[in-house]
Design an enzyme around this catalytic site. Sequence first.
Site: not given
Ligand SMILES: [Zn+2]
Length: 350
Positions: A147, A180, A207, A210, A288
């Site tokens: 990532d 991040g 991601h 969130e 996670d």
């Molecule tokens: Zn994550």
Amino acid sequence: MNNSSVTVSPWIAALPKVELHVHLEGSMSVATVEELTRRHGIDPTPVWPDGLPERFSFDGFPDFANQFFYGLSLLRTGDDLATVVEDLAVSLASQNVRYAEVTTTAYTHFLGRGDRVGMSATEYRDALNAGRRRARDHGVEMGWVIDIPRDLEMPDSTVTIDYLESGLTPDGLVALGLGGYEVGFPAGPYADHFARARAVGLHSVPHAGETEGAHSVRSAVEDLGAERIGHGVRCLEDPELVATLVDQQIMMEVCPTSNDLLQVIERIEDHALPAMMAAGLRVCLNTDDPGWFATNLNTELAISSASLGVTESQHLAMQLDAVEASFAEPVVKAAIRSELADVRPTDSRN
Ligand SMILES: [Zn+2]
């Protein structure tokens, strides 16, 4: 609900499982942190004045980040990285997790810190390959997601994407992620990075949704071509977006304890999972950062049953769907599918 107070049923423990959202650098247990602290002769008291705790805990995101970066500072050599991969594999094997798509942040390992030089691309690759082979010895197949850490690697940097194009990547690399801190670091400016990753055959698993709202999920889909979304819990704020996600069959990688501890929700009982399921979204359960959050996949399933009413039939369906949404080799998918075909929920009305 406190993790330590939930009971994992024998049915959940025995269920063959797949995990699609777990960070290698977030998987370090206290025992692994202790081992690496000793290996490098590092003093942990600036972070933990009384020495390493029995169990990690933190108060809000800055405190979490402080401990997380301490853990990261312990990963100095390829051997350290391979140790962490194997420790994760041992934990996954003990929970009957057959396949895990593990996210790792190459960028943070390539950078030097203080007077130290970062890892070379080949050291990083060889460590992941060695760890993945050891994981296989424990009965766990691993795929890699590398990532871009959006709060550390700005869109004008090409360190990660150049690396992905370099050919010096580990075996089993399947996707590019975007990790991040989301607030203030939108997805759109990384569109070129994801286009380049797709051009070398990598999938897109950012991601989104969130700590930011539905607009962030929309951008991940429209700008980055997201095939799965990490978290995505805030997509429910926009019914039109939900319809798109359902229509495009985009899997949402849900991580209840993470959302609870990082204060995305106030209480675990407020988690969006049941509403996401009711809306017809594809969902699967994940940890996670299992080390830092003192959780594992069995615990996430147990919490979802105890606090969110998820039934065994739903757990079984989610595992089958996670297999389909994974980027595992066909032979790996087929083996897990056939194991799951023999599982009978004990709460089924049939
Ligand atoms: Zn994550």
